[in-house]
Design a protein around this motif. Structure first.
Motif, PDB file in Angstrom:
ATOM      1  N   LEU A 108     -12.890 -14.483 -37.564  1.00  0.00           N
ATOM      2  CA  LEU A 108     -13.300 -16.373 -37.759  1.00  0.00           C
ATOM      3  C   LEU A 108     -13.642 -16.807 -36.101  1.00  0.00           C
ATOM      4  O   LEU A 108     -13.268 -15.794 -35.241  1.00  0.00           O
ATOM      5  CB  LEU A 108     -12.470 -16.988 -38.531  1.00  0.00           C
ATOM      6  N   ALA A 109     -14.225 -17.608 -36.216  1.00  0.00           N
ATOM      7  CA  ALA A 109     -14.313 -18.047 -34.724  1.00  0.00           C
ATOM      8  C   ALA A 109     -12.900 -18.489 -34.145  1.00  0.00           C
ATOM      9  O   ALA A 109     -12.352 -18.859 -34.823  1.00  0.00           O
ATOM     10  CB  ALA A 109     -14.856 -19.845 -35.144  1.00  0.00           C
ATOM     11  N   GLU A 110     -13.039 -18.374 -33.184  1.00  0.00           N
ATOM     12  CA  GLU A 110     -12.341 -19.176 -32.033  1.00  0.00           C
ATOM     13  C   GLU A 110     -12.461 -19.701 -31.000  1.00  0.00           C
ATOM     14  O   GLU A 110     -13.328 -20.040 -29.926  1.00  0.00           O
ATOM     15  CB  GLU A 110     -12.289 -17.879 -31.203  1.00  0.00           C
ATOM     16  N   PRO A 111     -12.659 -20.798 -31.261  1.00  0.00           N
ATOM     17  CA  PRO A 111     -13.193 -22.730 -31.149  1.00  0.00           C
ATOM     18  C   PRO A 111     -12.560 -22.898 -29.429  1.00  0.00           C
ATOM     19  O   PRO A 111     -10.778 -22.318 -29.491  1.00  0.00           O
ATOM     20  CB  PRO A 111     -12.968 -24.003 -32.107  1.00  0.00           C
ATOM     21  N   ASP A 112     -12.634 -23.351 -28.817  1.00  0.00           N
ATOM     22  CA  ASP A 112     -11.876 -23.736 -27.351  1.00  0.00           C
ATOM     23  C   ASP A 112     -11.250 -25.395 -28.336  1.00  0.00           C
ATOM     24  O   ASP A 112     -10.626 -25.448 -27.462  1.00  0.00           O
ATOM     25  CB  ASP A 112     -13.005 -24.535 -26.099  1.00  0.00           C
ATOM     26  N   ILE A 113     -12.376 -25.734 -28.927  1.00  0.00           N
ATOM     27  CA  ILE A 113     -11.273 -27.584 -29.440  1.00  0.00           C
ATOM     28  C   ILE A 113     -12.539 -28.205 -30.822  1.00  0.00           C
ATOM     29  O   ILE A 113     -13.082 -27.523 -30.819  1.00  0.00           O
ATOM     30  CB  ILE A 113     -12.371 -28.206 -28.660  1.00  0.00           C
ATOM     31  N   TYR A 114     -11.458 -28.284 -31.765  1.00  0.00           N
ATOM     32  CA  TYR A 114     -11.263 -29.065 -32.716  1.00  0.00           C
ATOM     33  C   TYR A 114     -11.284 -30.588 -32.479  1.00  0.00           C
ATOM     34  O   TYR A 114     -10.148 -30.813 -32.090  1.00  0.00           O
ATOM     35  CB  TYR A 114     -10.357 -29.016 -33.824  1.00  0.00           C
ATOM     36  N   THR A 115     -12.673 -31.179 -32.596  1.00  0.00           N
ATOM     37  CA  THR A 115     -11.784 -32.987 -32.558  1.00  0.00           C
ATOM     38  C   THR A 115     -12.666 -33.489 -33.913  1.00  0.00           C
ATOM     39  O   THR A 115     -13.644 -33.575 -34.430  1.00  0.00           O
ATOM     40  CB  THR A 115     -12.332 -33.335 -31.296  1.00  0.00           C
ATOM     41  N   GLU A 116     -12.343 -34.934 -33.764  1.00  0.00           N
ATOM     42  CA  GLU A 116     -13.629 -36.199 -34.324  1.00  0.00           C
ATOM     43  C   GLU A 116     -13.158 -37.037 -33.678  1.00  0.00           C
ATOM     44  O   GLU A 116     -12.360 -37.767 -33.220  1.00  0.00           O
ATOM     45  CB  GLU A 116     -11.842 -35.656 -35.860  1.00  0.00           C
ATOM     46  N   PHE A 117     -14.625 -37.733 -33.728  1.00  0.00           N
ATOM     47  CA  PHE A 117     -14.889 -38.950 -33.438  1.00  0.00           C
ATOM     48  C   PHE A 117     -16.042 -39.184 -33.935  1.00  0.00           C
ATOM     49  O   PHE A 117     -16.796 -38.979 -34.221  1.00  0.00           O
ATOM     50  CB  PHE A 117     -14.878 -38.680 -31.673  1.00  0.00           C
ATOM     51  N   ASN A 118     -16.004 -41.012 -33.691  1.00  0.00           N
ATOM     52  CA  ASN A 118     -17.082 -41.764 -34.685  1.00  0.00           C
ATOM     53  C   ASN A 118     -17.373 -41.378 -36.177  1.00  0.00           C
ATOM     54  O   ASN A 118     -18.264 -41.361 -36.437  1.00  0.00           O
ATOM     55  CB  ASN A 118     -18.331 -41.216 -33.836  1.00  0.00           C
ATOM     56  N   GLY A 119     -15.941 -41.309 -36.529  1.00  0.00           N
ATOM     57  CA  GLY A 119     -16.319 -40.189 -38.082  1.00  0.00           C
ATOM     58  C   GLY A 119     -17.472 -39.202 -37.949  1.00  0.00           C
ATOM     59  O   GLY A 119     -17.537 -39.009 -39.253  1.00  0.00           O
ATOM     60  N   THR A 120     -17.220 -38.182 -37.064  1.00  0.00           N
ATOM     61  CA  THR A 120     -17.327 -36.979 -37.177  1.00  0.00           C
ATOM     62  C   THR A 120     -16.463 -35.840 -36.801  1.00  0.00           C
ATOM     63  O   THR A 120     -15.851 -36.184 -35.856  1.00  0.00           O
ATOM     64  CB  THR A 120     -18.615 -37.542 -36.106  1.00  0.00           C
ATOM     65  N   SER A 121     -16.573 -34.400 -37.195  1.00  0.00           N
ATOM     66  CA  SER A 121     -15.507 -33.469 -36.514  1.00  0.00           C
ATOM     67  C   SER A 121     -16.222 -32.210 -36.055  1.00  0.00           C
ATOM     68  O   SER A 121     -17.600 -32.386 -36.430  1.00  0.00           O
ATOM     69  CB  SER A 121     -15.302 -33.376 -38.022  1.00  0.00           C
ATOM     70  N   PHE A 122     -16.469 -32.341 -34.936  1.00  0.00           N
ATOM     71  CA  PHE A 122     -16.499 -31.386 -33.836  1.00  0.00           C
ATOM     72  C   PHE A 122     -15.658 -29.450 -33.922  1.00  0.00           C
ATOM     73  O   PHE A 122     -14.623 -29.817 -33.444  1.00  0.00           O
ATOM     74  CB  PHE A 122     -17.473 -31.992 -32.563  1.00  0.00           C
ATOM     75  N   PHE A 123     -16.515 -28.824 -33.464  1.00  0.00           N
ATOM     76  CA  PHE A 123     -16.365 -27.364 -32.602  1.00  0.00           C
ATOM     77  C   PHE A 123     -16.172 -28.086 -31.645  1.00  0.00           C
ATOM     78  O   PHE A 123     -18.182 -27.704 -31.398  1.00  0.00           O
ATOM     79  CB  PHE A 123     -15.952 -26.319 -33.542  1.00  0.00           C
ATOM     80  N   LEU A 159     -19.660 -30.040 -36.966  1.00  0.00           N
ATOM     81  CA  LEU A 159     -21.051 -29.351 -35.975  1.00  0.00           C
ATOM     82  C   LEU A 159     -19.881 -28.409 -34.835  1.00  0.00           C
ATOM     83  O   LEU A 159     -19.150 -29.216 -34.236  1.00  0.00           O
ATOM     84  CB  LEU A 159     -21.518 -30.542 -35.429  1.00  0.00           C
ATOM     85  N   VAL A 160     -21.116 -27.900 -34.017  1.00  0.00           N
ATOM     86  CA  VAL A 160     -20.670 -27.130 -33.557  1.00  0.00           C
ATOM     87  C   VAL A 160     -21.126 -27.342 -31.858  1.00  0.00           C
ATOM     88  O   VAL A 160     -22.517 -27.615 -31.454  1.00  0.00           O
ATOM     89  CB  VAL A 160     -21.116 -25.845 -33.529  1.00  0.00           C
ATOM     90  N   LEU A 161     -20.964 -28.302 -30.711  1.00  0.00           N
ATOM     91  CA  LEU A 161     -21.487 -28.457 -29.802  1.00  0.00           C
ATOM     92  C   LEU A 161     -21.059 -27.282 -29.192  1.00  0.00           C
ATOM     93  O   LEU A 161     -19.559 -27.595 -28.271  1.00  0.00           O
ATOM     94  CB  LEU A 161     -20.650 -29.123 -30.285  1.00  0.00           C
ATOM     95  N   MET A 162     -21.731 -27.020 -28.120  1.00  0.00           N
ATOM     96  CA  MET A 162     -21.732 -25.692 -27.332  1.00  0.00           C
ATOM     97  C   MET A 162     -21.884 -26.304 -25.512  1.00  0.00           C
ATOM     98  O   MET A 162     -23.228 -26.630 -25.876  1.00  0.00           O
ATOM     99  CB  MET A 162     -22.794 -25.115 -27.479  1.00  0.00           C
ATOM    100  N   VAL A 163     -21.358 -26.565 -25.144  1.00  0.00           N
ATOM    101  CA  VAL A 163     -21.606 -27.256 -23.507  1.00  0.00           C
ATOM    102  C   VAL A 163     -21.348 -26.109 -22.733  1.00  0.00           C
ATOM    103  O   VAL A 163     -20.146 -24.798 -22.222  1.00  0.00           O
ATOM    104  CB  VAL A 163     -19.866 -28.046 -23.026  1.00  0.00           C
TER     105      VAL A 163
END
Length: 210
Positions: A108-123, A159-163
């Motif tokens: 499965l996915a191997e995210p660098d970060i899992y975080t929650e801010f502004n009422g939204t969760s992100f990988f 949401l997946v946020l790719m930097v």
């Protein structure tokens, strides 16, 4: 140890490694002489064996006590970049959670970060290297696999946020991916998007990159 000492140690355990200036920004930024104060505290913690220090970088880098990471590890710049992402997020929001490299089942996915801010969760995926489209497609498929696996229990998949400085052709109906060069860029775009809509919705959820 005081609360700030314990907070520094906790952050070192979470991030694996931090630069002196990272610790200054996060834990000493409101002081009159933040660098001097940080140097004194870090020297004391290192002397007492509460943390470890490497002089291979300038300014010095710091590790949690007992860290097995090699002091010249090629992973160090990666982890320092994750700290920088944390600092960018905290310029705007206080994250509800900020987890480094959450672990899920093999394949499965191997995210660098899992975080929650502004009422939204992100990988968050930090892409410091350029990948082929095939490799990127496989990476996104692993996120789709995670969404429908037993590993992830939340009703709404993050949401997946790719930097990244590279733009990939990502087409996957199961995963929403945003590609930006920095958290600063993402927040600016979110706020710009929220100003142009009349619907009373959370801007992050409704935001789409062009």
């Amino acid at each position: 140890m005081n609360k700030r000492d314990m907070a520094i140690i906790k952050d070192l355990e979470r991030f694996r490694v931090m630069g002196r200036d990272d610790i200054v920004a996060i834990h000493f930024g409101k002081l009159k002489n933040p660098v001097t104060s940080a140097n004194m505290v870090l020297k004391r913690l290192a002397r007492d064996g509460q943390i470890e220090v490497s002089k291979s970088f300038s300014p010095f880098t710091y590790f949690p006590a007992g860290s097995t990471m090699k002091r010249n590890s090629t992973k160090i710049p990666h982890f320092l970049s994750l700290v920088d992402i944390y600092k960018q997020v905290t310029n705007y929001y206080t994250p509800r959670t900020f987890q480094i490299e959450p672990k899920y089942s093999k394949g499965l996915a191997e995210p660098d970060i899992y975080t929650e801010f502004n009422g939204t969760s992100f990988f968050i995926e930090l892409q410091r290297n350029v990948y082929s489209q095939k490799v990127m497609d496989q990476k996104i498929e692993r996120y789709a696999g995670l969404r429908y696996s037993n590993d992830f229990k939340l009703k709404q998949f993050p949401l997946v946020l790719m930097v990244t400085s590279t733009r990939y052709q990502i087409k996957n109906k199961d995963v929403r991916v945003f590609q930006v060069e920095s958290i600063h860029e993402f927040i600016r775009n979110v706020r710009k998007s929220s100003k142009t809509t009349t619907k009373p919705a959370q801007p992050v959820i409704k935001y789409k990159l062009g």
